[in-house]
Design a protein around this motif. Structure first.
Motif, PDB file in Angstrom:
ATOM      1  N   ASN B 183       0.828  -1.201   0.000  1.00  0.00           N
ATOM      2  CA  ASN B 183       0.000   0.000   0.000  1.00  0.00           C
ATOM      3  C   ASN B 183       0.862   1.250   0.000  1.00  0.00           C
ATOM      4  O   ASN B 183       0.475   2.264  -0.520  1.00  0.00           O
ATOM      5  N   GLY B 184       1.974   1.126   0.618  1.00  0.00           N
ATOM      6  CA  GLY B 184       2.857   2.277   0.747  1.00  0.00           C
ATOM      7  C   GLY B 184       3.317   2.826  -0.582  1.00  0.00           C
ATOM      8  O   GLY B 184       3.754   3.961  -0.661  1.00  0.00           O
ATOM      9  N   ASN B 185       3.186   2.049  -1.601  1.00  0.00           N
ATOM     10  CA  ASN B 185       3.689   2.511  -2.891  1.00  0.00           C
ATOM     11  C   ASN B 185       2.958   3.715  -3.432  1.00  0.00           C
ATOM     12  O   ASN B 185       3.497   4.487  -4.178  1.00  0.00           O
ATOM     13  N   ARG B 186       1.732   3.796  -3.060  1.00  0.00           N
ATOM     14  CA  ARG B 186       0.913   4.823  -3.670  1.00  0.00           C
ATOM     15  C   ARG B 186       1.580   6.183  -3.561  1.00  0.00           C
ATOM     16  O   ARG B 186       1.534   6.990  -4.457  1.00  0.00           O
ATOM     17  N   ASN B 187       2.214   6.379  -2.459  1.00  0.00           N
ATOM     18  CA  ASN B 187       2.864   7.658  -2.250  1.00  0.00           C
ATOM     19  C   ASN B 187       4.050   7.848  -3.183  1.00  0.00           C
ATOM     20  O   ASN B 187       4.163   8.840  -3.873  1.00  0.00           O
ATOM     21  N   SER B 188       4.882   6.861  -3.231  1.00  0.00           N
ATOM     22  CA  SER B 188       6.090   7.021  -4.014  1.00  0.00           C
ATOM     23  C   SER B 188       5.777   7.051  -5.501  1.00  0.00           C
ATOM     24  O   SER B 188       6.538   7.565  -6.301  1.00  0.00           O
ATOM     25  N   ASN B 189       4.645   6.511  -5.838  1.00  0.00           N
ATOM     26  CA  ASN B 189       4.269   6.515  -7.243  1.00  0.00           C
ATOM     27  C   ASN B 189       3.854   7.897  -7.717  1.00  0.00           C
ATOM     28  O   ASN B 189       3.502   8.068  -8.868  1.00  0.00           O
ATOM     29  N   GLY B 190       3.882   8.815  -6.808  1.00  0.00           N
ATOM     30  CA  GLY B 190       3.512  10.173  -7.181  1.00  0.00           C
ATOM     31  C   GLY B 190       2.049  10.238  -7.546  1.00  0.00           C
ATOM     32  O   GLY B 190       1.656  10.854  -8.521  1.00  0.00           O
ATOM     33  N   GLY B 191       1.207   9.582  -6.778  1.00  0.00           N
ATOM     34  CA  GLY B 191      -0.223   9.732  -6.946  1.00  0.00           C
ATOM     35  C   GLY B 191      -0.816   8.846  -8.017  1.00  0.00           C
ATOM     36  O   GLY B 191      -1.876   9.128  -8.553  1.00  0.00           O
ATOM     37  N   HIS B 192      -0.147   7.776  -8.372  1.00  0.00           N
ATOM     38  CA  HIS B 192      -0.772   6.780  -9.215  1.00  0.00           C
ATOM     39  C   HIS B 192      -1.967   6.247  -8.489  1.00  0.00           C
ATOM     40  O   HIS B 192      -1.842   5.604  -7.463  1.00  0.00           O
ATOM     41  N   SER B 193      -3.129   6.484  -9.007  1.00  0.00           N
ATOM     42  CA  SER B 193      -4.262   6.012  -8.242  1.00  0.00           C
ATOM     43  C   SER B 193      -4.593   4.570  -8.609  1.00  0.00           C
ATOM     44  O   SER B 193      -5.490   3.981  -8.044  1.00  0.00           O
ATOM     45  N   ALA B 196      -3.630  -1.222  -8.190  1.00  0.00           N
ATOM     46  CA  ALA B 196      -2.811  -2.416  -8.164  1.00  0.00           C
ATOM     47  C   ALA B 196      -1.709  -2.315  -7.132  1.00  0.00           C
ATOM     48  O   ALA B 196      -0.969  -1.334  -7.082  1.00  0.00           O
ATOM     49  N   ASP B 197      -1.623  -3.310  -6.329  1.00  0.00           N
ATOM     50  CA  ASP B 197      -0.533  -3.361  -5.372  1.00  0.00           C
ATOM     51  C   ASP B 197       0.767  -3.653  -6.110  1.00  0.00           C
ATOM     52  O   ASP B 197       0.770  -4.374  -7.097  1.00  0.00           O
ATOM     53  N   GLY B 198       1.811  -3.129  -5.588  1.00  0.00           N
ATOM     54  CA  GLY B 198       3.118  -3.469  -6.111  1.00  0.00           C
ATOM     55  C   GLY B 198       3.353  -2.993  -7.527  1.00  0.00           C
ATOM     56  O   GLY B 198       3.892  -3.719  -8.349  1.00  0.00           O
ATOM     57  N   GLY B 199       2.991  -1.765  -7.814  1.00  0.00           N
ATOM     58  CA  GLY B 199       3.203  -1.271  -9.172  1.00  0.00           C
ATOM     59  C   GLY B 199       4.473  -0.476  -9.323  1.00  0.00           C
ATOM     60  O   GLY B 199       4.697   0.134 -10.362  1.00  0.00           O
ATOM     61  N   ALA B 200       5.310  -0.421  -8.299  1.00  0.00           N
ATOM     62  CA  ALA B 200       6.421   0.506  -8.350  1.00  0.00           C
ATOM     63  C   ALA B 200       7.616  -0.054  -9.098  1.00  0.00           C
ATOM     64  O   ALA B 200       8.671  -0.272  -8.544  1.00  0.00           O
ATOM     65  N   THR B 201       7.458  -0.321 -10.318  1.00  0.00           N
ATOM     66  CA  THR B 201       8.610  -0.637 -11.132  1.00  0.00           C
ATOM     67  C   THR B 201       8.862   0.578 -11.996  1.00  0.00           C
ATOM     68  O   THR B 201       7.978   1.423 -12.161  1.00  0.00           O
ATOM     69  N   TYR B 202      10.057   0.642 -12.529  1.00  0.00           N
ATOM     70  CA  TYR B 202      10.365   1.815 -13.345  1.00  0.00           C
ATOM     71  C   TYR B 202       9.487   1.863 -14.580  1.00  0.00           C
ATOM     72  O   TYR B 202       9.231   2.910 -15.144  1.00  0.00           O
ATOM     73  N   GLU B 203       8.981   0.681 -14.972  1.00  0.00           N
ATOM     74  CA  GLU B 203       8.176   0.613 -16.177  1.00  0.00           C
ATOM     75  C   GLU B 203       6.898   1.418 -16.078  1.00  0.00           C
ATOM     76  O   GLU B 203       6.453   2.031 -17.034  1.00  0.00           O
ATOM     77  N   THR B 204       6.300   1.332 -14.891  1.00  0.00           N
ATOM     78  CA  THR B 204       4.988   1.952 -14.771  1.00  0.00           C
ATOM     79  C   THR B 204       5.065   3.439 -14.465  1.00  0.00           C
ATOM     80  O   THR B 204       4.046   4.095 -14.320  1.00  0.00           O
ATOM     81  N   MET B 205       6.280   3.963 -14.326  1.00  0.00           N
ATOM     82  CA  MET B 205       6.381   5.370 -13.940  1.00  0.00           C
ATOM     83  C   MET B 205       6.630   6.261 -15.149  1.00  0.00           C
ATOM     84  O   MET B 205       7.231   5.853 -16.123  1.00  0.00           O
ATOM     85  N   THR B 206       6.192   7.495 -14.996  1.00  0.00           N
ATOM     86  CA  THR B 206       6.526   8.477 -16.019  1.00  0.00           C
ATOM     87  C   THR B 206       7.967   8.927 -15.768  1.00  0.00           C
ATOM     88  O   THR B 206       8.528   8.698 -14.696  1.00  0.00           O
ATOM     89  N   ALA B 207       8.516   9.581 -16.760  1.00  0.00           N
ATOM     90  CA  ALA B 207       9.908  10.022 -16.642  1.00  0.00           C
ATOM     91  C   ALA B 207      10.083  10.918 -15.416  1.00  0.00           C
ATOM     92  O   ALA B 207      11.062  10.828 -14.690  1.00  0.00           O
ATOM     93  N   ASN B 208       9.095  11.757 -15.203  1.00  0.00           N
ATOM     94  CA  ASN B 208       9.172  12.682 -14.078  1.00  0.00           C
ATOM     95  C   ASN B 208       9.190  11.952 -12.757  1.00  0.00           C
ATOM     96  O   ASN B 208       9.962  12.272 -11.855  1.00  0.00           O
TER      97      ASN B 208
END
Lengths: 481, 304
Positions: B183-193, B196-208
């Protein structure tokens, strides 16, 4: 508001402007220079009877001093001069209207002169044009009385957040903080709901809105956790820790609305939090060999007191400020002897904050045991802090030698209790509640969303975890220079 | 100045003869009375003027206005009710509030536990995380002591408390399932709403988002666990070289590196955890209230 003077003054201003008033005021009313003070002291005597009163005035048309006991009237008749300035307060008397009249322009000039006379003169609040309009449009005034719920509000428990609710109740009922926020003194430049001070400001509006439903402090909790990451989660929350962290975040956010240049005064922060909550703790370390004293003063927001032993708050404070011998295991380098020496250490209060917060250390964690000390500690409704002051200690030391009266004996260091936070239950399963004083003699118990009446007796008989005292008499700030 | 002032003594006369004049008790009393009367008159006049000003200008009327009818706000005096008239027996009325962090509606009575997870914080979660990273890592563990939160914690806790908490931590460590912590990822994802749990891979992030994240954490992907390293950007477990290489590959738009399959970063991947210890220290130094050095930190557990 009718502050346009009268037709006679208007005619006078049209002919001669406001300068005669400004000069007369600067010289004989506010005395903006040494020379003016001298003049006023020696020559403001009635030109007819030679006496300094009653109620000296000066003619605004020609500089002519006369008393109110008939002589300004004589001058008015003889010279047809109708306007007179009262030399104590600078108000204008019109002999044709037979009354004192108030003119906006003159009042402004007078204020400017007063500012030059004293650095921080007392200025009564006057509404500006917009404020006057608003006051006229909205005629209803909400009065705070001991019989209404105005200023009270229950707080929803957000899942073991009583630690926050009790601290918020204590802060909201801090008299000087309330005056600050209801006076809308916080001007903020931070944007987008990131400022905790703005959030607290909104909270004050909510408490005084007259609404009765419990408030949900979710934004406040989020802001504090965002800015005080070490609080880290609600599970182990301690009300005292939360209180200190909240003050810290508020203190940091107060700076949002302030120009860099006015931030520090005498190297000391003058934000509202520091003005109200910061005191100075003096620590004197005396070398047992050479009797050399090393003194340091540290700012504090609260005082943590051991509760094992003493039975009253005063006894706790007495022990807190008692000289303590630091044994051979804790030698301190003496700057005079240039060697490590045994010494004694004594704490005292160098400056007192407006709000004195005491934390009774009821929770003990050691390697063997974690326990709560429920020992009864009595605390008074009115507390005199004088015996714990550094100046008092010095004075006592001196008077032992010289038999002199203690210096600083005219200081008024009385405090009144206004909030008590209690921890109920055990270490593992506990609950916080707060008693708050809404006005003098009117106490309430705040248990999350439930607010009930309480008696002072009930408050004083409670266990006490955090005790909040407010200075009874507030002094004007003045520069002693 | 007009000569009609009938002063018997000039100012300089007064200065010279002041003590002589004051020798006489009658003179001294006259002077004292004179001063007192002047002060009294001035103060009285001040009150009268203030009142007169208020009445004449209409200020008093403006300020006083009309008293609001306060029948609506009368305190209810009843043993069964609180001051607002709400029954003391009734359960807390629940309501929803919108979480300032994830903007989703949350039941107010469960907001705090939600927020704790939502922000990916909590004493426990960050410690569990650093522990997990330490134990998951194949790198020499001699650094682990340096990195662990515990050292700083012991310091923060006055050096006396940790035993009880350590137990709790270990317990939690065992109990909590990794996917719950994500759950904690939501924050680091920069507001990815995205829920999905565990989405914090570089793939799913924007460049920013990637850039922001990499400003705050080491970010090197473990070969073994395929997870991002969430320590500080100067984490000693990975070399500068590794970090440079990772940043090069991740931030280079042309070569998106599939960092990890579905591996979520540990719960405290939120930037805060890696810097929390330092900010904690800073806070402590800044905060005036810690008065006595020997003072123990005392924090009860609060549960209802």
């Amino acid at each position: 508001m009718n502050d346009n003077g009268c037709i006679h003054l208007s005619n006078f201003k049209a002919a001669k402007g406001t300068n005669p008033y400004r000069v007369l005021h600067a010289f004989f009313v506010s005395c903006t220079s040494y020379e003016a003070r001298r003049y006023k002291a020696t020559s403001c005597l009635c030109f007819i009877c030679g006496l300094p009163g009653p109620r000296m005035h000066s003619c605004l048309h020609c500089i002519y001093f006369a008393c109110y006991a008939g002589h300004i009237q004589d001058h008015a008749k003889a010279k047809k001069h109708f306007l007179y300035v009262d030399l104590s307060y600078g108000n204008v008397f019109c002999t044709q209207c037979q009354d004192y009249i108030y003119d906006k322009e003159c009042i402004e000039l007078a204020m400017n002169n007063r500012l030059k006379e004293a650095n921080v003169p007392f200025m009564p609040w006057l509404p500006n044009t917009n404020e006057a309009l608003a006051l006229r449009r909205l005629r209803k005034r909400r009065l705070i009385s001991p019989h209404t719920t105005i200023g009270l509000r229950g707080l929803q428990n957000l899942g073991s957040t009583c630690f926050m609710n009790c601290i918020v109740q204590a802060l909201i009922h801090t008299p000087l903080l309330r005056d600050y926020f209801l006076g809308e003194k916080h001007k903020c430049r931070a944007q987008g709901g990131k400022c905790l001070v703005c959030e607290v400001s909104k909270l004050f509006q909510e408490f005084y809105s007259g609404a009765k439903t419990p408030l949900t402090l979710h934004r406040l909790l989020h802001l504090i956790w965002t800015h005080a990451r070490h609080l880290a989660g609600y599970e182990q929350q301690d009300a005292h820790e939360f209180f200190i962290a909240t003050l810290d975040v508020l203190h940091r956010h107060c700076m949002n609305g302030v120009e860099d240049t006015e931030k520090k005064e005498n190297g000391r922060c003058n934000c509202i939090i520091d003005q109200i909550f910061t005191g100075g703790l003096q620590s004197d370390v005396v070398c047992t060999a050479c009797s050399g004293v090393s003194t340091t003063i540290d700012p504090f927001w609260d005082i943590s007191l051991d509760v094992a032993g003493p039975g009253s708050l005063q006894a706790c404070l007495e022990r807190f400020t008692r000289a303590e011998h630091l044994g051979s295991g804790a030698k301190i380098k003496c700057s005079k002897c240039r060697a490590y020496r045994e010494s004694t250490k004594q704490l005292s209060l160098e400056t007192l904050p407006i709000v004195a917060s005491f934390h009774l250390k009821r929770f003990e964690h050691s390697s063997q045991i974690d326990r709560k000390i429920s020992a009864f500690v009595s605390f008074p409704a009115e507390l005199d802090m004088t015996p714990f002051m550094s100046s008092h200690r010095r004075a006592v030391d001196v008077s032992v030698d010289n038999n002199n009266a203690p210096e600083g004996m005219f200081e008024d260091n009385r405090y009144s209790l206004f909030a008590v936070v209690n921890h109920l239950g055990s270490l593992d399963a506990g609950h916080y509640t707060a008693y708050v004083r809404q006005m003098k003699g009117s106490w309430f118990k705040c248990d999350d969303h439930m607010i009930t009446r309480a008696s002072l007796r009930e408050v004083l008989d409670s266990e006490g975890y955090l005790l909040f005292y407010h200075k009874t008499v507030l002094e004007y700030e003045c520069d002693v220079s | 100045m007009n000569k009609t002032i009938s002063s018997e003594l000039s100012m300089s006369d007064l200065n010279v003869k002041f003590f002589e004049i004051m020798q006489s008790e009658a003179n001294a009393e006259d002077a004292a009375n004179f001063i007192y009367e002047n002060l009294f008159e001035d103060v009285t006049a001040g009150f009268v003027f203030e009142f007169h000003h208020g009445m004449k200008t209409g200020l008093t009327d403006l300020l006083e206005g009309e008293k609001e009818d306060d029948d609506m706000h009368k305190i209810v005096n009843s043993p069964e009710c609180d001051v607002f008239g709400f029954s003391l027996m009734k359960k807390t009325p629940d309501s929803n509030c919108s979480c300032p962090n994830c903007e989703r509606p949350v039941s107010a009575t469960r907001f705090a536990p939600h927020l704790e997870k939502c922000m990916g914080m909590g004493r426990n979660s960050s410690r569990i995380a650093s522990r997990r990273i330490a134990s998951n890592s194949r790198e020499p563990t001699s650094y682990a002591g340096l990195l662990s939160d515990d050292e700083d914690d012991a310091d923060w806790a006055g050096g006396s408390a940790p035993s009880e908490r350590r137990k709790r931590r270990l317990k939690n460590n065992n109990n909590r399932k990794p996917n719950k912590l994500h759950n904690g990822n939501r924050n680091s994802n920069g507001g990815h709403s995205a829920d999905a749990d565990g989405g914090a891979t570089y793939e799913t992030m924007t460049a920013n988002e990637k850039r922001n994240l990499l400003m705050q954490i080491c970010g090197v992907v473990s070969e073994h666990t395929k997870k991002l390293c969430t320590r500080s950007t100067r984490c000693p477990q990975h070399t500068e070289e590794q970090r440079r290489a990772l940043r090069h590959s991740v931030l280079e738009p042309s070569t998106p590196e599939g960092a990890a399959e579905e591996a979520g970063s540990p719960p405290d991947s939120s930037p805060s955890s890696s810097c929390s210890s330092s900010s904690r220290k800073r806070d402590r130094h800044r905060a005036p209230p810690k008065i006595k050095a020997k003072r123990e930190r005392l924090s009860p557990n609060i549960r209802e």
